[in-house]
Every structure is written in C-alpha cells, then in structure tokens.
Design an enzyme around this catalytic site. Structure first.
Site, PDB file in Angstrom:
ATOM      1  N   ARG A  60     -13.959 -32.182 -21.915  1.00 31.86           N
ATOM      2  CA  ARG A  60     -15.476 -31.139 -22.696  1.00 31.86           C
ATOM      3  C   ARG A  60     -16.248 -31.762 -23.957  1.00 31.86           C
ATOM      4  O   ARG A  60     -16.733 -30.922 -23.915  1.00 31.86           O
ATOM      5  CB  ARG A  60     -13.369 -29.975 -24.182  1.00 31.86           C
ATOM      6  CG  ARG A  60     -12.877 -29.227 -23.354  1.00 31.86           C
ATOM      7  CD  ARG A  60     -13.525 -28.359 -22.530  1.00 31.86           C
ATOM      8  NE  ARG A  60     -13.574 -28.045 -21.409  1.00 31.86           N
ATOM      9  CZ  ARG A  60     -13.706 -28.387 -20.345  1.00 31.86           C
ATOM     10  NH1 ARG A  60     -12.193 -28.639 -20.603  1.00 31.86           N
ATOM     11  NH2 ARG A  60     -13.725 -28.166 -19.514  1.00 31.86           N
ATOM     12  N   HIS A 112     -10.176 -24.222 -36.160  1.00 35.35           N
ATOM     13  CA  HIS A 112      -9.409 -24.780 -34.504  1.00 35.35           C
ATOM     14  C   HIS A 112      -9.353 -26.303 -34.538  1.00 35.35           C
ATOM     15  O   HIS A 112      -9.705 -26.963 -34.030  1.00 35.35           O
ATOM     16  CB  HIS A 112      -9.679 -24.094 -33.585  1.00 35.35           C
ATOM     17  CG  HIS A 112      -8.900 -22.846 -33.509  1.00 35.35           C
ATOM     18  ND1 HIS A 112      -9.003 -21.570 -32.809  1.00 35.35           N
ATOM     19  CD2 HIS A 112      -8.247 -22.008 -34.581  1.00 35.35           C
ATOM     20  CE1 HIS A 112      -8.341 -20.367 -33.339  1.00 35.35           C
ATOM     21  NE2 HIS A 112      -7.623 -20.633 -34.347  1.00 35.35           N
ATOM     22  N   THR A 180     -15.609 -13.253 -30.514  1.00 39.74           N
ATOM     23  CA  THR A 180     -14.156 -13.331 -29.953  1.00 39.74           C
ATOM     24  C   THR A 180     -13.355 -12.163 -30.017  1.00 39.74           C
ATOM     25  O   THR A 180     -13.758 -10.994 -30.344  1.00 39.74           O
ATOM     26  CB  THR A 180     -13.988 -14.070 -31.843  1.00 39.74           C
ATOM     27  OG1 THR A 180     -12.116 -13.967 -30.864  1.00 39.74           O
ATOM     28  CG2 THR A 180     -14.521 -13.137 -33.279  1.00 39.74           C
ATOM     29  N   ASN A 205     -20.306  -8.269 -30.570  1.00 42.65           N
ATOM     30  CA  ASN A 205     -19.425  -8.764 -29.375  1.00 42.65           C
ATOM     31  C   ASN A 205     -20.197  -8.778 -27.822  1.00 42.65           C
ATOM     32  O   ASN A 205     -21.206  -7.036 -28.352  1.00 42.65           O
ATOM     33  CB  ASN A 205     -17.882  -8.961 -29.237  1.00 42.65           C
ATOM     34  CG  ASN A 205     -17.434  -9.014 -28.278  1.00 42.65           C
ATOM     35  OD1 ASN A 205     -17.552 -10.808 -28.536  1.00 42.65           O
ATOM     36  ND2 ASN A 205     -16.806  -8.985 -27.395  1.00 42.65           N
ATOM     37  N   LEU A 206     -20.425  -9.410 -26.967  1.00 43.03           N
ATOM     38  CA  LEU A 206     -20.701  -9.038 -25.654  1.00 43.03           C
ATOM     39  C   LEU A 206     -20.074  -7.086 -25.242  1.00 43.03           C
ATOM     40  O   LEU A 206     -20.818  -7.155 -24.827  1.00 43.03           O
ATOM     41  CB  LEU A 206     -20.487  -9.690 -24.786  1.00 43.03           C
ATOM     42  CG  LEU A 206     -21.318  -9.128 -23.303  1.00 43.03           C
ATOM     43  CD1 LEU A 206     -22.960  -9.415 -23.635  1.00 43.03           C
ATOM     44  CD2 LEU A 206     -20.724 -10.641 -22.388  1.00 43.03           C
TER      45      LEU A 206
HETATM   46  P1  OAD Z   1     -12.503 -15.672 -26.027  1.00 38.85           P
HETATM   47  O1  OAD Z   1     -12.643 -16.191 -24.355  1.00 38.85           O
HETATM   48  O2  OAD Z   1     -11.148 -14.951 -26.388  1.00 38.85           O
HETATM   49  O3  OAD Z   1     -13.197 -14.448 -26.396  1.00 38.85           O
HETATM   50  C1  OAD Z   1     -14.594 -15.037 -25.992  1.00 38.85           C
HETATM   51  C2  OAD Z   1     -15.622 -13.475 -26.464  1.00 38.85           C
HETATM   52  O4  OAD Z   1     -17.484 -13.818 -26.533  1.00 38.85           O
HETATM   53  C3  OAD Z   1     -15.037 -12.363 -25.455  1.00 38.85           C
HETATM   54  O5  OAD Z   1     -14.507 -11.287 -26.460  1.00 38.85           O
HETATM   55  C4  OAD Z   1     -16.497 -12.350 -24.357  1.00 38.85           C
HETATM   56  O6  OAD Z   1     -16.586 -10.584 -23.961  1.00 38.85           O
HETATM   57  C5  OAD Z   1     -17.604 -12.485 -26.030  1.00 38.85           C
HETATM   58  N1  OAD Z   1     -18.425 -13.378 -25.283  1.00 38.85           N
HETATM   59  C6  OAD Z   1     -18.639 -13.497 -24.650  1.00 38.85           C
HETATM   60  N2  OAD Z   1     -20.402 -13.394 -24.216  1.00 38.85           N
HETATM   61  C7  OAD Z   1     -20.892 -13.533 -24.971  1.00 38.85           C
HETATM   62  C8  OAD Z   1     -22.340 -13.646 -25.299  1.00 38.85           C
HETATM   63  N3  OAD Z   1     -22.815 -14.196 -24.826  1.00 38.85           N
HETATM   64  N4  OAD Z   1     -22.578 -12.815 -26.464  1.00 38.85           N
HETATM   65  C9  OAD Z   1     -21.317 -12.085 -28.176  1.00 38.85           C
HETATM   66  N5  OAD Z   1     -20.066 -12.580 -27.014  1.00 38.85           N
HETATM   67  C10 OAD Z   1     -19.960 -12.397 -26.259  1.00 38.85           C
HETATM   68  O7  OAD Z   1     -13.114 -17.236 -26.859  1.00 38.85           O
HETATM   69  P2  OAD Z   1     -11.942 -16.912 -28.660  1.00 38.85           P
HETATM   70  O8  OAD Z   1     -11.953 -15.454 -28.940  1.00 38.85           O
HETATM   71  O9  OAD Z   1     -13.002 -17.595 -29.343  1.00 38.85           O
HETATM   72  O10 OAD Z   1      -8.066 -22.056 -29.227  1.00 38.85           O
HETATM   73  O11 OAD Z   1     -10.973 -17.669 -28.506  1.00 38.85           O
HETATM   74  C11 OAD Z   1     -10.500 -17.731 -29.836  1.00 38.85           C
HETATM   75  C12 OAD Z   1      -9.024 -19.082 -29.238  1.00 38.85           C
HETATM   76  O12 OAD Z   1      -8.202 -18.655 -28.301  1.00 38.85           O
HETATM   77  C13 OAD Z   1      -9.863 -20.826 -29.095  1.00 38.85           C
HETATM   78  O13 OAD Z   1     -10.730 -21.235 -30.162  1.00 38.85           O
HETATM   79  C14 OAD Z   1      -8.846 -20.989 -28.523  1.00 38.85           C
HETATM   80  C15 OAD Z   1      -8.509 -20.260 -27.523  1.00 38.85           C
HETATM   81  O14 OAD Z   1      -7.375 -20.492 -26.974  1.00 38.85           O
HETATM   82  C16 OAD Z   1      -7.371 -22.497 -29.579  1.00 38.85           C
HETATM   83  O15 OAD Z   1      -7.291 -23.661 -27.947  1.00 38.85           O
HETATM   84  C17 OAD Z   1      -6.302 -22.600 -30.212  1.00 38.85           C
END
Ligand code: OAD
Length: 235
Positions: A60, A112, A180, A205-206
């Site tokens: 990463r 995080h 998110t 969000n997307l």
């Molecule tokens: P996710 O992968 O769960 O969600 C990403 C979000 O971003 C989704 O709702 C997508 O639809 C949206 N998305 C994708 N591309 C996009 C774009 N170009 N513009 C706007 N939105 C977009 O990621 P997180 O919610 O960040 O934690 O995940 C939360 C935590 O889960 C992370 O910090 C990590 C993970 O497990 C740990 O590792 C503790």
C-alpha cells in the site's frame, strides 16, 4: 441551506482518493475483495502471520509513493475551502494515505492511522517511514527487531482522536461525509452524533449508501466536492 455554517466537520473515506488511483475497500474489485480483512487488518491476523500484514501495508505504501499518485480536485477543493472559510473547520479522514496533507489541508485527523508511520510495540513511539519494514527491521527506540507495526487502526482497535472528534461533532452546525460507504463504526455513526445537536448533515458520494443524511449529492468526488464547497463559500 438556511444560514451560513459557523462550524464544519468533514469526514472522508476511500472514495475521495479513488480518482487519484487508490482502490477503495468495498468495490467489487476493491481491497477487501482480494485480501481477507481478518488476515491483514486485525491484531489476531498480525499475531498469526505478521509477514503477510507487513507485506500488505508495504505494498500500500509503495503504491501511495508512486509518482502518478497525487491529490485530486476533491482534496484540493477541501484544502482551499479550509483556507478561505472564516469559521471552525475540522477534517477527519478514515484514509491512511497522505493526499489531504499533500493538497494543503491543515486541521486534519487521521482516525485510522497513517501509512507513512510505524509504531514501536513496546514504547508506542511513532516514527515516520517511506520504506518497507517488517519483522526483521530494527526499531529506532529499542534497537531490536520484531517490535514494529504499521501505525494503522485494525478492526477491534479504538480509532485515534475520538474525544477530539466527538467534541467537534457535538459543536458543529454542518457535517459532511465524502466518499465513505458507512460500513465501519464509529465513523458510520458520526452523522447521528452531529444530528443530535441539530447540525445539518450532507453526504457526497458516488452512489447511495443507505444512511439518512439531510441532503445527498451523488457523483464523482472530483466533480461534486469542488462544486459543493465552492457554493458553500459563496453563501
Ligand atoms: P469503502 O470502500 O467502504 O467505501 C468507499 C465509498 O466511496 C463507497 O460508498 C463508494 O461508492 C464511494 N466512491 C467510490 N468512488 C468514488 C468517487 N470517485 N467519488 C465519490 N465516492 C466514491 O471505504 P470507506 O468507507 O472509506 O478501515 O471504508 C471505511 C473503512 O473500512 C476504511 O477506513 C478501512 C476499511 O476497512 C480499516 O481498515 C480499519
């Protein structure tokens, strides 16, 4: 929006960095589709097979440091907004990349953790690193190998800065979540904390996440974030 906000908390997730080339977690081809969370993002996984965990975060980190990975228009728009906004502004990110700070964000909390940091398991001292490290790497404070771990929060561990974040959520009048999925607690509950104190809540969000914010704006972060925050400054 009825009146100009005076105190804003923004929460970002992997979606804001997606257009910079960093994969999200829960997309069909995302990180959790190709890696078992229990193996690479839990204290138990680290105990079972530390080398696998080191390897995961080394990859990463190398990816983050590649030349073509840079902040996008959404990161830049947030930094510009913070610079120009006369009120209180706190940016909380779940992301462990450094794209917000590279874009110029100042009042930023990495709840995080951070990919470019490692921590001694004995002293809990935190060190910056841009290099790979693993079980054989000698710790700078105790001068012995086997004591370093990534300075990231794993499932089952308490995120960083929770007191500070909760205080800001309780004091804000506008809460905005960007990119998110709302799958991971406690970040997934921030909009509810903000709502208790009557803050307005907005999701950029997307696509739909199923969380009930007051306002939802759908589209890629590089488009909706500059537009939304540009309008907010003009209010
Ligand atoms: P996710 O992968 O769960 O969600 C990403 C979000 O971003 C989704 O709702 C997508 O639809 C949206 N998305 C994708 N591309 C996009 C774009 N170009 N513009 C706007 N939105 C977009 O990621 P997180 O919610 O960040 O934690 O995940 C939360 C935590 O889960 C992370 O910090 C990590 C993970 O497990 C740990 O590792 C503790």
């Amino acid at each position: 929006m009825n009146s100009s906000p005076r105190s804003i908390v923004v929460l970002t997730g992997a979606g804001i960095s997606a257009e910079s080339g960093i994969e999200t977690f829960r997309a069909v081809d995302g990180l959790w589709a190709n890696h078992d969370v229990n193996d690479v993002a839990t204290p138990e996984g680290f105990e079972r097979n530390p080398q696998l965990v080191y390897q995961f975060y080394n990859q990463r980190r190398q990816q983050l440091l590649a030349e073509d990975i840079r902040p996008n228009a959404a990161h830049t728009a947030l930094a510009k907004f913070e610079h120009d906004f006369p009120g209180e502004f706190l940016l909380v990110t779940q992301n462990i990349d450094n794209l917000h700070e590279r874009a110029g964000s100042q009042n930023l909390l990495h709840m995080h953790g951070e990919l470019l940091k490692m921590r001694c398991l004995n002293s809990r001292m935190v060190f910056e690193t841009r290099e790979n490290f693993d079980f054989d790497t000698e710790c700078q404070c105790c001068r012995s190998p086997g004591n370093l771990r990534p300075h990231v929060v794993w499932f089952g561990e308490m995120p960083f800065f929770m007191n500070q974040i909760n205080m800001a959520l309780e004091a804000c009048d506008l809460f905005i979540a960007i990119g998110t999925s709302g799958n991971v607690y406690p970040a997934s509950g921030f909009y509810q904390t903000a709502k208790i104190r009557k803050a307005r809540t907005v999701e950029l969000n997307l696509d739909q996440t199923g969380s009930s914010f007051d306002t939802h704006v759908y589209g890629p972060a590089t488009e909706v974030v500059p537009e939304f925050f540009g309008d907010l400054l003009d209010q």
